[in-house]
Write a protein that holds these residues in place. Sequence first.
Motif, PDB file in Angstrom:
ATOM      1  N   LEU A  64     -10.677  -2.846   2.687  1.00 26.99           N
ATOM      2  CA  LEU A  64     -10.689  -1.457   3.164  1.00 26.99           C
ATOM      3  C   LEU A  64     -12.071  -0.906   3.525  1.00 26.99           C
ATOM      4  O   LEU A  64     -12.201  -0.163   4.518  1.00 26.99           O
ATOM      5  CB  LEU A  64     -10.078  -0.544   2.094  1.00 26.99           C
ATOM      6  CG  LEU A  64      -8.559  -0.482   2.062  1.00 26.99           C
ATOM      7  CD1 LEU A  64      -8.101   0.322   0.845  1.00 26.99           C
ATOM      8  CD2 LEU A  64      -8.007   0.146   3.355  1.00 26.99           C
ATOM      9  N   SER A  68     -13.132   1.827   6.514  1.00 28.16           N
ATOM     10  CA  SER A  68     -13.500   3.222   6.218  1.00 28.16           C
ATOM     11  C   SER A  68     -14.908   3.545   6.717  1.00 28.16           C
ATOM     12  O   SER A  68     -15.197   4.697   7.043  1.00 28.16           O
ATOM     13  CB  SER A  68     -13.449   3.482   4.715  1.00 28.16           C
ATOM     14  OG  SER A  68     -12.253   3.019   4.179  1.00 28.16           O
ATOM     15  N   LEU A 201      -3.015  -0.751   9.827  1.00 30.58           N
ATOM     16  CA  LEU A 201      -3.895  -0.296   8.733  1.00 30.58           C
ATOM     17  C   LEU A 201      -5.129   0.429   9.287  1.00 30.58           C
ATOM     18  O   LEU A 201      -5.512   1.493   8.785  1.00 30.58           O
ATOM     19  CB  LEU A 201      -4.326  -1.478   7.855  1.00 30.58           C
ATOM     20  CG  LEU A 201      -5.301  -1.123   6.727  1.00 30.58           C
ATOM     21  CD1 LEU A 201      -4.675  -0.162   5.719  1.00 30.58           C
ATOM     22  CD2 LEU A 201      -5.788  -2.391   6.004  1.00 30.58           C
ATOM     23  N   GLU A 204      -4.158   3.791  10.441  1.00 28.75           N
ATOM     24  CA  GLU A 204      -3.889   4.669   9.292  1.00 28.75           C
ATOM     25  C   GLU A 204      -5.196   5.161   8.659  1.00 28.75           C
ATOM     26  O   GLU A 204      -5.316   6.320   8.288  1.00 28.75           O
ATOM     27  CB  GLU A 204      -3.071   3.917   8.225  1.00 28.75           C
ATOM     28  CG  GLU A 204      -1.683   3.506   8.675  1.00 28.75           C
ATOM     29  CD  GLU A 204      -0.601   4.522   8.301  1.00 28.75           C
ATOM     30  OE1 GLU A 204      -0.926   5.483   7.592  1.00 28.75           O
ATOM     31  OE2 GLU A 204       0.543   4.345   8.742  1.00 28.75           O
ATOM     32  N   VAL A 205      -6.163   4.262   8.516  1.00 32.54           N
ATOM     33  CA  VAL A 205      -7.436   4.659   7.884  1.00 32.54           C
ATOM     34  C   VAL A 205      -8.216   5.588   8.817  1.00 32.54           C
ATOM     35  O   VAL A 205      -8.743   6.627   8.390  1.00 32.54           O
ATOM     36  CB  VAL A 205      -8.278   3.420   7.510  1.00 32.54           C
ATOM     37  CG1 VAL A 205      -9.671   3.835   7.029  1.00 32.54           C
ATOM     38  CG2 VAL A 205      -7.582   2.598   6.427  1.00 32.54           C
ATOM     39  N   GLU A 241       0.918   9.394   3.847  1.00 30.55           N
ATOM     40  CA  GLU A 241       0.246   8.200   4.386  1.00 30.55           C
ATOM     41  C   GLU A 241      -0.305   7.304   3.278  1.00 30.55           C
ATOM     42  O   GLU A 241      -0.573   6.127   3.505  1.00 30.55           O
ATOM     43  CB  GLU A 241      -0.907   8.586   5.331  1.00 30.55           C
ATOM     44  CG  GLU A 241      -0.535   9.512   6.483  1.00 30.55           C
ATOM     45  CD  GLU A 241       0.443   8.909   7.474  1.00 30.55           C
ATOM     46  OE1 GLU A 241       0.779   7.721   7.353  1.00 30.55           O
ATOM     47  OE2 GLU A 241       0.887   9.653   8.369  1.00 30.55           O
ATOM     48  N   THR A 242      -0.477   7.862   2.065  1.00 28.17           N
ATOM     49  CA  THR A 242      -1.088   7.087   0.971  1.00 28.17           C
ATOM     50  C   THR A 242      -0.387   5.749   0.714  1.00 28.17           C
ATOM     51  O   THR A 242      -1.048   4.713   0.643  1.00 28.17           O
ATOM     52  CB  THR A 242      -1.137   7.940  -0.314  1.00 28.17           C
ATOM     53  OG1 THR A 242      -1.853   9.135   0.007  1.00 28.17           O
ATOM     54  CG2 THR A 242      -1.824   7.222  -1.452  1.00 28.17           C
ATOM     55  N   VAL A 245      -1.287   3.029   3.630  1.00 27.43           N
ATOM     56  CA  VAL A 245      -2.573   2.360   3.452  1.00 27.43           C
ATOM     57  C   VAL A 245      -2.496   1.453   2.225  1.00 27.43           C
ATOM     58  O   VAL A 245      -2.970   0.316   2.237  1.00 27.43           O
ATOM     59  CB  VAL A 245      -3.716   3.403   3.282  1.00 27.43           C
ATOM     60  CG1 VAL A 245      -5.019   2.722   2.900  1.00 27.43           C
ATOM     61  CG2 VAL A 245      -3.889   4.201   4.569  1.00 27.43           C
ATOM     62  N   ALA A 249      -2.977  -2.612   2.805  1.00 25.46           N
ATOM     63  CA  ALA A 249      -4.238  -3.170   2.290  1.00 25.46           C
ATOM     64  C   ALA A 249      -3.950  -4.175   1.179  1.00 25.46           C
ATOM     65  O   ALA A 249      -4.627  -5.205   1.073  1.00 25.46           O
ATOM     66  CB  ALA A 249      -5.137  -2.039   1.786  1.00 25.46           C
TER      67      ALA A 249
END
Length: 323
Positions: A64, A68, A201, A204-205, A241-242, A245, A249
């Motif tokens: 991740l 990020s 992913l 989403e991030v 959304e939590t 991800v 991940a």
Amino acid sequence: MRTEYSSDELLAEHAYEHPLALDGVPCHGGFVGGRYVSPRTLWRAPAIASWQAHLPAGELAAVLDPISARVPPHFPGVEQTKLLVRHGVTVPLVRILTIIALVEGFGGDVLRLVALPPLVERVLDPIDGTALTHLGALFEAHARDEAGHRRMWELARDVALDRPPIPKDLASSVTPAGSPRVLSEIPFDTEALILRMMGVLVVEVFAVEAFRWAREVLGDRTLFPRHDESRTLIEYIQQDETPHVGYLATALAELRCRRLAGLTGEPAPGKAVIDRARDAIVAAQAGPRHRANVQFRMNVIERCVEGHPRRAELMGDFGEALR
Ligand SMILES: [Fe+2]
Ligand SMILES: [Fe+2]
């Protein structure tokens, strides 16, 4: 901690005191103890936590953190968008919110349509009790969440802007992200699965910026009479959304710390495969794709202010406004 769950469990809902609805539009999820609870998380949320607890230390962050670290800024920025709205130029905002809604809807289908490879053959180390063995149900839950989000983004738009007319020419601005072919050492079906999961992913991030932008713009009390309701709706969507991800991940990290079946007969180390997929997709999304998006939105904004009586002054202020 349990690591095996049935499909029904991963799709199960909490016993809501009342479901989420606004303006007579039923959404998803509901309230427990007065607090919003995301849909289909009764078992899905603890399951993800349990699979994550079985990962080697640092493995999740290894997937991740490099994503990020590359989140591109939203364009137009919060102050720029508010400036346009204050001058009556709302079409760019309406367009972006509508496109987010469309992309959310697609996001789910993209996963539901993935043909799952026989992972017990494709992964050389054991995968019992992992997110990897539950992907079918996790994709289904994700797709249902995103179908709900499409409706919720449209609702947030209609509540804030009081049912604005919707431009008809939006479909062409929603091109699905192309996937680079970068994992030639593993079978095609596994490459396709990894690129699909990593692509979603990264989206989403990166969406954290769109959420911040939407919360701050639609939450402006001087611009929107129903700022509270639309901002709260955006916050509920973001909360949903939590788990997305979380499980993506986790599954990618589970592959990263295992050996994959290689095409030549030699095992392919998961770390090399996953890191290459991630870096290629992050580079494409944060680079050329982001620049194309900014250019496209700038063109829309210029077109929308073309006939504006104070066009030059407005565009000058737009250039100066904090992003
Ligand atoms: Fe979503
Ligand atoms: Fe999502």
